[in-house]
Design a protein around this motif. Structure first.
Motif: not given
Length: 62
Positions: A38-51
């Motif tokens: 979750i943290l890695a994807y968020y830090q990579a720019g994924v900010t959509d909650e469902d995604e």
């Protein structure tokens, strides 16, 4: 951009994603791996909650 801390709204989002992506009978190690994804994807720019929730259940793409 490197940051040392998340904002309260980011923490709330990440907490919701972690809670929403819970997997039945998950071990502590599996929970840690899911949180890391979750943290890695968020830090990579994924900010959509469902995604984020969907991606948290999949291995990190490398």
């Amino acid at each position: 951009m490197h940051r040392d801390a998340f904002t309260p709204s980011e923490l709330a989002l990440l907490s919701r994603v972690f809670a929403g992506s819970k997997i039945k009978n998950e071990t502590a190690t599996e929970k840690e791996r899911r949180a890391s994804r979750i943290l890695a994807y968020y830090q990579a720019g994924v900010t959509d909650e469902d995604e984020l929730e969907l991606l948290s259940r999949q291995p990190l793409g490398r």
